[in-house]
Scaffold this motif. Structure first.
Motif, PDB file in Angstrom:
ATOM      1  N   LEU A 119       3.629  -2.995  -4.956  1.00 38.94           N
ATOM      2  CA  LEU A 119       3.908  -1.589  -4.655  1.00 38.94           C
ATOM      3  C   LEU A 119       4.542  -1.416  -3.273  1.00 38.94           C
ATOM      4  CD1 LEU A 119       3.650   1.289  -5.769  1.00 38.94           C
ATOM      5  CD2 LEU A 119       1.410   1.431  -4.655  1.00 38.94           C
ATOM      6  N   ILE A 120       4.033  -2.153  -2.271  1.00 36.72           N
ATOM      7  CA  ILE A 120       4.586  -2.111  -0.915  1.00 36.72           C
ATOM      8  C   ILE A 120       4.756  -3.563  -0.477  1.00 36.72           C
ATOM      9  CG2 ILE A 120       4.317  -1.198   1.426  1.00 36.72           C
ATOM     10  CD1 ILE A 120       2.338   0.835   0.347  1.00 36.72           C
ATOM     11  N   PRO A 121       5.866  -4.192  -0.829  1.00 36.70           N
ATOM     12  CA  PRO A 121       6.009  -5.647  -0.655  1.00 36.70           C
ATOM     13  C   PRO A 121       5.817  -6.136   0.776  1.00 36.70           C
ATOM     14  CG  PRO A 121       7.721  -4.807  -2.103  1.00 36.70           C
ATOM     15  CD  PRO A 121       7.010  -3.608  -1.543  1.00 36.70           C
ATOM     16  N   ASP A 122       6.152  -5.320   1.780  1.00 42.84           N
ATOM     17  CA  ASP A 122       5.999  -5.734   3.166  1.00 42.84           C
ATOM     18  C   ASP A 122       4.665  -5.297   3.780  1.00 42.84           C
ATOM     19  OD1 ASP A 122       8.520  -7.045   3.396  1.00 42.84           O
ATOM     20  OD2 ASP A 122       9.482  -5.074   3.504  1.00 42.84           O
ATOM     21  N   GLY A 123       3.747  -4.832   2.933  1.00 43.81           N
ATOM     22  CA  GLY A 123       2.432  -4.444   3.419  1.00 43.81           C
ATOM     23  C   GLY A 123       2.353  -3.049   3.964  1.00 43.81           C
ATOM     24  N   ARG A 124       3.416  -2.579   4.518  1.00 41.75           N
ATOM     25  CA  ARG A 124       3.519  -1.208   5.022  1.00 41.75           C
ATOM     26  C   ARG A 124       4.972  -0.769   4.895  1.00 41.75           C
ATOM     27  NH1 ARG A 124       3.611  -4.060  10.020  1.00 41.75           N
ATOM     28  NH2 ARG A 124       1.369  -3.975  10.293  1.00 41.75           N
ATOM     29  N   GLY A 125       5.182   0.522   4.978  1.00 38.97           N
ATOM     30  CA  GLY A 125       6.557   1.012   4.977  1.00 38.97           C
ATOM     31  C   GLY A 125       7.079   1.318   3.590  1.00 38.97           C
ATOM     32  N   GLN A 126       8.237   0.784   3.267  1.00 41.02           N
ATOM     33  CA  GLN A 126       8.977   1.171   2.078  1.00 41.02           C
ATOM     34  C   GLN A 126       8.232   0.864   0.791  1.00 41.02           C
ATOM     35  OE1 GLN A 126      12.885  -0.542   1.862  1.00 41.02           O
ATOM     36  NE2 GLN A 126      13.482   0.610   0.035  1.00 41.02           N
ATOM     37  N   ILE A 127       8.226   1.853  -0.109  1.00 43.39           N
ATOM     38  CA  ILE A 127       7.635   1.683  -1.437  1.00 43.39           C
ATOM     39  C   ILE A 127       8.670   1.046  -2.352  1.00 43.39           C
ATOM     40  CG2 ILE A 127       6.652   2.905  -3.419  1.00 43.39           C
ATOM     41  CD1 ILE A 127       5.840   5.142  -1.453  1.00 43.39           C
ATOM     42  N   THR A 164      -5.316   1.963   4.599  1.00 42.52           N
ATOM     43  CA  THR A 164      -5.429   3.401   4.370  1.00 42.52           C
ATOM     44  C   THR A 164      -4.084   4.003   3.989  1.00 42.52           C
ATOM     45  OG1 THR A 164      -7.249   3.488   5.979  1.00 42.52           O
ATOM     46  CG2 THR A 164      -6.241   5.580   5.352  1.00 42.52           C
ATOM     47  N   SER A 165      -3.020   3.559   4.642  1.00 44.28           N
ATOM     48  CA  SER A 165      -1.678   4.042   4.293  1.00 44.28           C
ATOM     49  C   SER A 165      -1.302   3.632   2.878  1.00 44.28           C
ATOM     50  CB  SER A 165      -0.653   3.501   5.292  1.00 44.28           C
ATOM     51  OG  SER A 165      -0.909   3.975   6.591  1.00 44.28           O
ATOM     52  N   TYR A 166      -1.640   2.410   2.520  1.00 39.85           N
ATOM     53  CA  TYR A 166      -1.383   1.935   1.157  1.00 39.85           C
ATOM     54  C   TYR A 166      -2.192   2.750   0.144  1.00 39.85           C
ATOM     55  CZ  TYR A 166      -2.553  -1.152  -2.815  1.00 39.85           C
ATOM     56  OH  TYR A 166      -2.825  -1.671  -4.056  1.00 39.85           O
ATOM     57  N   ALA A 167      -3.458   3.003   0.446  1.00 44.54           N
ATOM     58  CA  ALA A 167      -4.296   3.801  -0.449  1.00 44.54           C
ATOM     59  C   ALA A 167      -3.708   5.193  -0.645  1.00 44.54           C
ATOM     60  CB  ALA A 167      -5.719   3.890   0.094  1.00 44.54           C
ATOM     61  N   GLU A 168      -3.159   5.763   0.418  1.00 41.80           N
ATOM     62  CA  GLU A 168      -2.580   7.101   0.287  1.00 41.80           C
ATOM     63  C   GLU A 168      -1.373   7.097  -0.636  1.00 41.80           C
ATOM     64  OE1 GLU A 168      -1.760  11.140   2.698  1.00 41.80           O
ATOM     65  OE2 GLU A 168      -1.755   9.305   3.898  1.00 41.80           O
ATOM     66  N   VAL A 169      -0.576   6.045  -0.590  1.00 40.94           N
ATOM     67  CA  VAL A 169       0.535   5.938  -1.535  1.00 40.94           C
ATOM     68  C   VAL A 169       0.006   5.957  -2.971  1.00 40.94           C
ATOM     69  CG1 VAL A 169       2.372   4.423  -2.386  1.00 40.94           C
ATOM     70  CG2 VAL A 169       2.064   4.740   0.075  1.00 40.94           C
ATOM     71  N   CYS A 170      -1.105   5.264  -3.213  1.00 37.36           N
ATOM     72  CA  CYS A 170      -1.711   5.257  -4.549  1.00 37.36           C
ATOM     73  C   CYS A 170      -2.186   6.655  -4.938  1.00 37.36           C
ATOM     74  CB  CYS A 170      -2.860   4.259  -4.601  1.00 37.36           C
ATOM     75  SG  CYS A 170      -2.371   2.525  -4.418  1.00 37.36           S
ATOM     76  N   PHE A 171      -2.876   7.343  -4.022  1.00 41.49           N
ATOM     77  CA  PHE A 171      -3.364   8.686  -4.331  1.00 41.49           C
ATOM     78  C   PHE A 171      -2.204   9.634  -4.627  1.00 41.49           C
ATOM     79  CE2 PHE A 171      -6.938   7.624  -1.119  1.00 41.49           C
ATOM     80  CZ  PHE A 171      -7.658   6.940  -2.089  1.00 41.49           C
ATOM     81  N   LYS A 172      -1.184   9.597  -3.790  1.00 35.11           N
ATOM     82  CA  LYS A 172      -0.026  10.482  -3.972  1.00 35.11           C
ATOM     83  C   LYS A 172       0.718  10.190  -5.265  1.00 35.11           C
ATOM     84  CE  LYS A 172       1.368  11.551   0.807  1.00 35.11           C
ATOM     85  NZ  LYS A 172       2.436  11.335   1.827  1.00 35.11           N
ATOM     86  N   SER A 173       0.874   8.916  -5.576  1.00 36.74           N
ATOM     87  CA  SER A 173       1.719   8.511  -6.694  1.00 36.74           C
ATOM     88  C   SER A 173       1.026   8.616  -8.048  1.00 36.74           C
ATOM     89  CB  SER A 173       2.201   7.069  -6.487  1.00 36.74           C
ATOM     90  OG  SER A 173       2.890   6.922  -5.262  1.00 36.74           O
ATOM     91  N   PHE A 174      -0.282   8.342  -8.086  1.00 41.86           N
ATOM     92  CA  PHE A 174      -0.963   8.203  -9.369  1.00 41.86           C
ATOM     93  C   PHE A 174      -2.170   9.123  -9.529  1.00 41.86           C
ATOM     94  CE2 PHE A 174       0.322   3.816  -7.872  1.00 41.86           C
ATOM     95  CZ  PHE A 174       1.560   3.818  -8.522  1.00 41.86           C
ATOM     96  N   GLY A 175      -2.589   9.809  -8.463  1.00 38.22           N
ATOM     97  CA  GLY A 175      -3.837  10.557  -8.494  1.00 38.22           C
ATOM     98  C   GLY A 175      -3.840  11.765  -9.403  1.00 38.22           C
ATOM     99  N   ASP A 176      -2.663  12.229  -9.823  1.00 37.29           N
ATOM    100  CA  ASP A 176      -2.625  13.333 -10.779  1.00 37.29           C
ATOM    101  C   ASP A 176      -3.144  12.897 -12.145  1.00 37.29           C
ATOM    102  OD1 ASP A 176      -0.370  11.639 -10.980  1.00 37.29           O
ATOM    103  OD2 ASP A 176       0.779  13.189 -12.037  1.00 37.29           O
TER     104      ASP A 176
END
Length: 513
Positions: free
Chosen positions: A113-121, A173-185
Motif C-alpha cells: 500500500l505504501i511501498p516506501d513506508g511513508r509518503g506516496q500511496i 499511525t500515518s499508514y493506519a490513517e491511510v487504511c481508515f481513509k481508504s477502506f473504513g467506509d
C-alpha cells in the motif's frame, strides 16, 4: 500461524501432526444456533503469507521478504508466490461464499500500500484492497482487517531500526490513517497489530525471526542486538503505536464510519511441567509475561507488577499521559490460540547471569533443551484462557482470530487423496468449538471464531511443510489450483445449520461450483 520459531521445528512438526489424533471424541448435537446471537464464524490469512505477487505492481520488500530470501525459513522457501491470492481473490471469495463464511480475516501489506513506508500511496495496492473488500461485501462476507501483521517495510528497518525507534509509531499511525481513509467506509472491524507479544521475542531476543537481532547466549547468527533490552523496547513501541492508531480512529473516524478497533495477541496457555510449587509459580509468571505484557497496560494502564519487579529499569516506563492513552484503547481483544506450554522454573539468583525475556520470567526458554519441553494441544486450554480474561481483565469482548490444525505435507507439495481426507483437522476444530460454546454459556464475552487458515499458505515457522488450510492449494502447480478438503465441507455444513459432528468423505454439503 503464530510466530513459533522460538521452538525448534522438529518438535512442532511432530506436535501438529499428532496432536488431534489423541483428542477424545464424543457425540454432539451442537449447532451454530447454540452460540450467542450475532456470533461470527470465519477463516483467515495474512498478506505476506497468502498474497504472493511479491515484486508486482510496485510492491517493495518487507523484512520477511529479506529474511526468507536469505534462506532462513525452515524449508528454504519464500512467499514470493505462495497461494497467489493477489491474482485469485475472486475465486477465493467465491469459495468463501459457498462455504458459508460470515467473515474473512486478512491483513493489508504495508509495503504494497505504501511501498516506501511513508509518503506516496501505491495506486495498484489501493486498487487491489478496494477490489478485495468490495468482492467480500458483494458476497455477504464481513472484512476483518489487520493493519500490521509482521510485514514491516524493509526500508524502515534500514532507515532507523524499525520497531526499536519511536519513529515507527509516527509512520505506523500515518499508514493506519491511510487504511481508515481508504477502506473504513466498508471495513467495520480493525485490528491494529497482530501478536505484539511474540514478534519482539522471535525478532529481538532469540533472533530466529526478522530482523534477526539477539545477543549471546540467547541466539545465534544474529545481525547485532541486545536480548536483554530490545524485546521490551520493540514491544513498547508496538503498544504505543496501537494506542496512537486507536486514538486517531476514535477522534476522526469512528463516529462516521461506525467501526470497532482492537488488537490481537498470541494466546498460548501455560501450565506447570510438574506438580512442584516452583513450576506452578513459573506457569503463573509466564502467563503474566505472555498475556499480561499487553493486557495489563490495556486494562490497567501499566505493565504487570511481576514484570516491573523482575525486569526493572530495562522495562520502559508508561508515563501518566501515555498510560491514560493506552488504558482502554480497545473495543475488543483478539486472541490466536493453538497450544499449551508446560513451564519449568529455573534459578535466576545469580546477579552475573545474562538476562533475557525468559530469564526475567525465571522459566526455561522452550528452545534451550528440547528434551525438557512439553507442548500440547487440548481444548480445555481455550476455556482456561477465556476464564483468565474474564476474572483478571473485566471480561472484555474477545475474538478468537486464529485456531487451527497443521498437517505435515506428505512428501511433495501437490495434492493427494490423504490431503483431502483431513479428519484430524475436523476433529480438532470441532473439539475447540464445543469448548468455545460452553465458555460462552459460562459467561465468556467471546464474539467470534476464525479458523486458521482459509487456504494453505506460507507458514511463518514451517514454510510449506505444514498445511493449515480448510482449502488446499497445489503449490506445485503454477496456477495454484485450489481444492476443497473434507474439513471445509464439515465447516460448511455447520455454518449452513448442521450439527457439529464429523463429516464422512461421501457427505458433500459444500458446492464447489
Amino acid at each position: 500461524m503464530a510466530l513459533l520459531r522460538v521452538l525448534t521445528p522438529p518438535l512442532f512438526l511432530s506436535f501438529f501432526f499428532v496432536a488431534a489424533l489423541t483428542t477424545p471424541r464424543g457425540a454432539s448435537a451442537l449447532t451454530r444456533r447454540d452460540f450467542p446471537e450475532g456470533f461470527v464464524f470465519g477463516a483467515g490469512s495474512s498478506a505476506y503469507q497468502v498474497e504472493g505477487a511479491a515484486s508486482e505492481d510496485r510492491r517493495k520488500p518487507s523484512i520477511w521478504d529479506t529474511w526468507s530470501h536469505q534462506g532462513y525459513s525452515f524449508d528454504g522457501s519464500t512467499a514470493d508466490v505462495s497461494a497467489d491470492q493477489y491474482h485469485h481473490y475472486k475465486e477465493d471469495v467465491k469459495l468463501m461464499h459457498n462455504m458459508g463464511l460470515d467473515a474473512y480475516r486478512f491483513s493489508i501489506a504495508w509495503p504494497r500500500l505504501i511501498p516506501d513506508g511513508r509518503g506516496q500511496i501505491n495506486p495498484k495496492g489501493l486498487e487491489y484492497y478496494n477490489s478485495l473488500i468490495d468482492e467480500l461485501i458483494l458476497n455477504g462476507i464481513q472484512p476483518h482487517v489487520t493493519i500490521y501483521h509482521f510485514d514491516l517495510p524493509q526500508v524502515l528497518q534500514d532507515e532507523y531500526g524499525g520497531l526499536l525507534s519511536p519513529k515507527f509509531i509516527e509512520d505506523y499511525t500515518s499508514y493506519a490513517e491511510v487504511c481508515f481513509k481508504s477502506f473504513g467506509d466498508r471495513v467495520k472491524h480493525w485490528v491494529t497489530v497482530n501478536e505484539p507479544n511474540i514478534e519482539p521475542i522471535g525478532g529481538y531476543d532469540t533472533g530466529f525471526q526478522p530482523p534477526r537481532r539477539c545477543s549471546y547466549p540467547f541466539g545465534v547468527d544474529c545481525a547485532g542486538g541486545n536480548s536483554s533490552t530490545e524485546p521490551y523496547i520493540a514491544a513498547h513501541h508496538l503498544l504505543l503505536a496501537h494506542a496512537s492508531a486507536v486514538s486517531l480512529y476514535r477522534e476522526k473516524y469512528k463516529e462516521t464510519q461506525g467501526g470497532q478497533i482492537g488488537i490481537t495477541l498470541l494466546g498460548w496457555w501455560h501450565e506447570p511441567a510438574t506438580n512442584t510449587p516452583q513450576d506452578a509459580a513459573a506457569a503463573r509468571r509466564m502467563t503474566e509475561f505472555h498475556i499480561g505484557w499487553f493486557m495489563h497496560p490495556l486494562v490497567y494502564g501499566d505493565y504487570p507488577p511481576v514484570m516491573r519487579s523482575r525486569v526493572g529499569a530495562r522495562l520502559p516506563v508508561l508515563t501518566a499521559p501515555v498510560s491514560k492513552k493506552v488504558r482502554r484503547s480497545f473495543d475488543f481483544i483478539g486472541f490466536n490460540h493453538y497450544i499449551i506450554m508446560r513451564i519449568r522454573s529455573i534459578d535466576t539468583n545469580s546477579s552475573q547471569q545474562p538476562r533475557d525475556y525468559y530469564v526475567d520470567a525465571a522459566v526455561q526458554n522452550p528452545a534451550d533443551n528440547i528434551s525438557k519441553v512439553q507442548v500440547e494441544t487440548a481444548p480445555w486450554s481455550l476455556s482456561k484462557l477465556l476464564e483468565h480474561l474474564k476474572l483478571n481483565y473485566g471480561n472484555p469482548p474477545v475474538w478468537i482470530h486464529e485456531n487451527g490444525y497443521g498437517s505435515a505435507a506428505p512428501g511433495a507439495l501437490s495434492k493427494t487423496e490423504y490431503d483431502y481426507d483431513d479428519a484430524n483437522r475436523t476433529e480438532f476444530l470441532q473439539d475447540y468449538l464445543e469448548v468455545l460454546q460452553l465458555s460462552t454459556r459460562n459467561g465468556s464475552n467471546a464474539r467470534g471464531y476464525f479458523v486458521w487458515s482459509f487456504l494453505d499458505v506460507f507458514e511463518f515457522l514451517f514454510g510449506y511443510q505444514l498445511r493449515f488450510g480448510l482449502c488446499g492449494v497445489d503449490m506445485s502447480d503454477p496456477g495454484r489450483t485450489r481444492y476443497v478438503r473434507n474439513s471445509a465441507r464439515w465447516y460448511s455444513g455447520f455454518l449452513h445449520g448442521g450439527e457439529l459432528r464429523p463429516v464422512a468423505q461421501s457427505e458433500k454439503p459444500y458446492s464447489e461450483k
